[in-house]
Scaffold this motif. Structure first.
Motif, PDB file in Angstrom:
ATOM      1  N   GLN A   1     -41.375  -2.336   7.702  1.00 17.38           N
ATOM      2  CA  GLN A   1     -40.409  -2.164   8.595  1.00 17.38           C
ATOM      3  C   GLN A   1     -40.089  -2.402   9.868  1.00 17.38           C
ATOM      4  O   GLN A   1     -39.366  -2.564  10.479  1.00 17.38           O
ATOM      5  CB  GLN A   1     -41.172  -0.170   8.661  1.00 17.38           C
ATOM      6  CG  GLN A   1     -40.951   0.228   7.256  1.00 17.38           C
ATOM      7  CD  GLN A   1     -41.330   1.747   7.076  1.00 17.38           C
ATOM      8  OE1 GLN A   1     -40.682   2.357   8.250  1.00 17.38           O
ATOM      9  NE2 GLN A   1     -42.340   1.800   6.975  1.00 17.38           N
TER      10      GLN A   1
ATOM     11  N   SER B   1     -44.455   3.815  10.613  1.00 15.87           N
ATOM     12  CA  SER B   1     -43.745   5.117  10.059  1.00 15.87           C
ATOM     13  C   SER B   1     -43.176   6.211  10.974  1.00 15.87           C
ATOM     14  O   SER B   1     -42.254   6.955  10.173  1.00 15.87           O
ATOM     15  CB  SER B   1     -44.027   5.051   8.182  1.00 15.87           C
ATOM     16  OG  SER B   1     -44.482   4.335   7.811  1.00 15.87           O
TER      17      SER B   1
ATOM     18  N   ARG C   1     -39.805   8.526   3.090  1.00 16.15           N
ATOM     19  CA  ARG C   1     -40.445   7.187   3.893  1.00 16.15           C
ATOM     20  C   ARG C   1     -40.381   6.496   3.105  1.00 16.15           C
ATOM     21  O   ARG C   1     -40.201   6.190   1.897  1.00 16.15           O
ATOM     22  CB  ARG C   1     -42.301   7.992   3.580  1.00 16.15           C
ATOM     23  CG  ARG C   1     -42.431   8.672   2.134  1.00 16.15           C
ATOM     24  CD  ARG C   1     -44.223   8.208   2.387  1.00 16.15           C
ATOM     25  NE  ARG C   1     -44.843   6.909   2.675  1.00 16.15           N
ATOM     26  CZ  ARG C   1     -45.168   7.103   4.039  1.00 16.15           C
ATOM     27  NH1 ARG C   1     -46.545   8.296   4.239  1.00 16.15           N
ATOM     28  NH2 ARG C   1     -45.850   6.117   4.470  1.00 16.15           N
TER      29      ARG C   1
END
Lengths: 327, 441
Positions: B177, B269, B287
């Motif tokens: 991410q 996250s 997620r």
């Protein structure tokens, strides 16, 4: 699902090192000293006794543990190498001319009395090899303190330094000889260099930390510089004498291989420092003021007994609670 | 100068190379049932606010937070509520779940995914959006984020730490991410910084992730209040206490909150979830997970809708090359061993780690040899050897005296123990016992 999955509480991974790998690493680290002992006392002196002592001590220790655990229906721990290590350490602490049958008694004492009767590995309150050495010292003082080197039976280098009397046929030991090991003494204690090679290996493998040996040796050195005397009994502050004291009398063997024995040394970081300092002081007292010129073994086993107390004083402050009062 | 870190810790095999180069793949959700447990956070379970037969949309709230420390639950799919009933969770416990049959249309609630300018929102509006979106700490603890964002003294907060340490072996979802959506991380952090005028944002990354460090450094260019902090790679660097200590030099213990040290810690996250909730009007419904371990044919990082079945995800890693012996949800140090894959993905499910071997089963514990490795490894500066001795002898008073309640079960002591003793497991039990006794009083 055909195959059931394993479940367990975290963590799910483990480090590679095990009790077994640690014990055999220490065993390996003692080999330079053991091999030098064999060269010094068996090959050079053309006597099989030193080799025999090493083999017999290891075999007796392992066998004693095996028989005891079999008879008592305990899980066998022979393969973890700790009994073999005790045997090797004991042999390295014996004079090369020591009678084999007495060594067998010592080995049985180390494993049976000092180790197994107190609950086996991890439970002994003093180092088994040193416990046995002191037991033999009390029982067979003559044989334990009779050292032969180059065919001459006589005092150890430290005794020569302490008393100032050089026995007939011997010369005052030189520092280089003491460092290399060309002197009399127990099988494993004579060569400082061989022991230091092993110690370096243990430090490199992170099996021991610097704390105990360094605190031990430094404290002893300071103590000896202040209170030590030279051959004429005069306080000397003599660096050469100090170096000889450091190389001789099993100080290096004791500091790196026996004082660092996990079971009988403190696990708290500050406790290890205190432990080292106590060892240094006791060794200094025994060597300078005691009747004998050596004192490493007694210093270590007495300090072993202080370990629970030292640990109680030195429980570290938890993370984030520094400077806070206990609620 | 070496990178910041903490005292203690361990270096387990990292295993990140299995999945670190695999871009995040969005999973096309299977039709069928999606299961939403009402208890997937710390605190009181949410109260279901839908009934059997109700039609629900993507992003619709289906569970209402039922206390101060609790969190909303939103649907990740559109469809019909099939049941509201107790179902099995991955830890084996039963909890009330809302089961929704996915119609495959993904019809969203009004405004879902649309841009929103956070600078026009008031602080309370932002906190409320985060609460409504059901955002909780997604690193594993699942603490409601809106509670974290509302400390007693907001002005005392001077650091917002974004936890990109990802110190658990194998996991690469935070790493991916950081590489793939750095602007969302910075965006989320800016939303938080708006709430705390005096705070500075630090994105904390371990030095084994140079690509992520570079990417984030580029992304924070020109942001006066945000910096990237490089930390030494060591487990448990990403623990709350160790992270705060490494990044700021401040220390907290069990009775203190990060806010007491002027810090708020959120994981990668979670910050992205904040960004999406505030700036994109999307509640927490997806997620990123890492599907990894030597049992997977192709380890991969995936973006999944919450509520989907773990078993359906196995195909995303091209199935198992070898039958796994152990499957862990989370990392190998603190993750949970699953007994069955037929359980729903929750907000805190960070991975499926499928291993062909079980190191725990391979070793039998042997007697402690007092080597002291546990003492050196403990990041809490405790004496695990003595704590275990006390706990195993039922001496819970002694256990507390040795500060056993300061243990946060990171597993470092158990990892290094050469005698393979189950120390952490002993402490978990002892800590639960002590906490139960305290509640009785």
């Amino acid at each position: 699902m055909s195959n059931l999955l394993n479940i367990s509480s975290s963590p799910h991974v483990r480090d590679k090192s095990s009790t077994k790998s640690i014990m055999w690493d220490v065993f390996l680290a003692l080999l330079p000293a053991a091999l030098f002992g064999i060269y010094n006392f068996s090959i050079k002196a053309k006597s099989i006794n030193a080799v025999l002592l090493i083999v017999v001590c290891i075999a007796t220790c392992v066998l004693t543990e095996y028989i005891w655990e079999t008879c008592m229906k305990l899980p066998l721990t022979v393969s973890d190498g700790s009994a073999a290590l005790t045997g090797l350490l004991l042999a390295l602490n014996l004079s090369s001319t020591f009678p084999v049958w007495m060594a067998i008694i010592g080995s049985v004492f180390a494993i049976l009395v000092v180790k197994q009767l107190f609950g086996g590995i991890g439970q002994n309150f003093m180092n088994p090899a040193l416990g046995a050495r002191c037991f033999l010292m009390v029982s067979f003082a003559g044989q334990m303190t009779s050292f032969t080197y180059d065919g001459v039976t006589g005092a150890t280098p430290l005794a020569i330094i302490k008393t100032g009397k050089i026995p007939e046929g011997l010369s005052e030991p030189g520092l280089l000889d003491m460092f290399l090991g060309n002197i009399g003494g127990t099988i494993g204690e004579t060569s400082a260099i061989a022991l230091l090679i092993g110690a370096a290996y243990l430090l490199y493998k992170k099996i021991i930390t610097w704390k105990i040996p360094v605190c031990y040796i430094v404290t002893f050195a300071i103590f000896f510089l202040i209170f030590g005397t030279n051959m004429d009994g005069v306080a000397s502050m003599d660096i050469t004498v100090l170096c000889k004291e450091l190389c001789g009398g099993g100080l290096i063997l004791g500091a790196f291989f026996m004082a660092t024995d996990y079971v009988t040394s403190p696990i708290t970081p500050n406790g290890q420092i205190i432990f080292g300092v106590i060892l240094g002081l006791l060794t200094g007292i025994f060597r300078v003021f005691g009747a004998s010129a050596e004192g490493v073994s007694y210093a270590i086993i007495i300090s072993n007994l202080l370990v629970p107390l030292i640990e109680r004083w030195t429980i570290p402050v938890p993370f984030g609670k520094e400077g806070l009062k206990d609620e | 100068m070496s990178n910041a870190t903490f005292r203690g810790g361990v270096h387990p095999y990292e295993g990140k190379e299995l999945s670190e180069d695999r871009p995040i793949k969005t999973v096309t959700a299977a039709k069928g049932d999606f299961v939403f447990p009402m208890a997937q956070h710390i605190g009181a379970p949410a109260t279901p606010i839908v009934q059997k037969g109700d039609k629900v949309l993507v992003g619709q709230k289906i569970g209402e937070a039922s206390g101060f420390i609790s969190a909303n639950i939103c649907s990740s799919v559109s469809g019909t509520v099939k049941a509201v009933e107790p179902r099995m969770l991955l830890n084996g416990a039963q909890a009330t779940c809302v089961v929704i049959t996915n119609d495959g249309e993904y019809t969203g609630i009004e405004g879902l995914g649309e841009d929103r300018d956070y600078t026009k929102l008031s602080d309370d509006e932002i906190r409320n959006i985060v609460k409504e979106a059901g955002i909780v700490g997604m690193g594993g603890a699942g603490f409601p984020t809106n509670v974290k964002l509302a400390p007693k003294e907001p002005d005392a907060i001077d650091y917002i730490l974004i936890n990109g340490a990802e110190c658990e072996p194998y996991l690469t979802s935070d790493y991916r991410q950081m590489l793939e959506c750095p602007e969302e991380i910075v965006g989320g952090l800016k939303v938080i910084l708006k709430l705390f005028k005096k705070a500075k944002g630090l994105i904390c990354i371990e030095d084994n992730k140079p690509a992520a460090i570079q990417k984030m450094q580029e992304a924070v260019q020109g942001e006066a209040r945000i910096d990237v902090k490089v930390l030494k790679t060591k487990y448990p660097q990403g623990g709350e206490r160790t992270l705060i200590s490494a990044a700021t030099g401040r220390k907290i213990y069990s009775k203190k909150l990060p806010a007491d040290a002027g810090c708020i810690v959120d994981n990668i996250s979670t910050v992205i979830a904040i960004y999406r909730a505030v700036c994109k009007q999307t509640p927490l419904i997806t997620r990123v997970m890492t599907l990894t371990g030597d049992a997977f044919k192709t380890p991969v990082n995936v973006n999944v809708r919450l509520g989907c079945n773990h078993a359906d995800l196995v195909a995303e890693g091209d199935g198992f090359a070898t039958e796994p012996k152990k499957i862990i949800s989370g990392g190998p140090m603190m993750g949970f061993a699953m007994f069955d894959l037929n359980v729903p993905v929750t907000k805190t499910s960070s991975s499926i780690l499928a291993m062909t071997g079980d190191q725990v089963a391979e070793f039998d514990p042997t007697p402690c040899i007092r080597c002291g490795r546990c003492v050196s490894a403990c990041p809490g500066n405790l004496v695990p050897q003595k704590m275990a001795h006390a706990a195993l002898h039922g001496d819970y008073e002694g256990f507390e005296k040795l500060s056993g309640m300061e243990c946060y079960e990171c597993g470092s002591c158990t990892f290094v123990c050469p005698a393979k003793r189950p120390l952490t497991q002993t402490f978990k039990q002892a800590r639960q016992y002590v906490m139960a006794q305290r509640r009785k009083k």
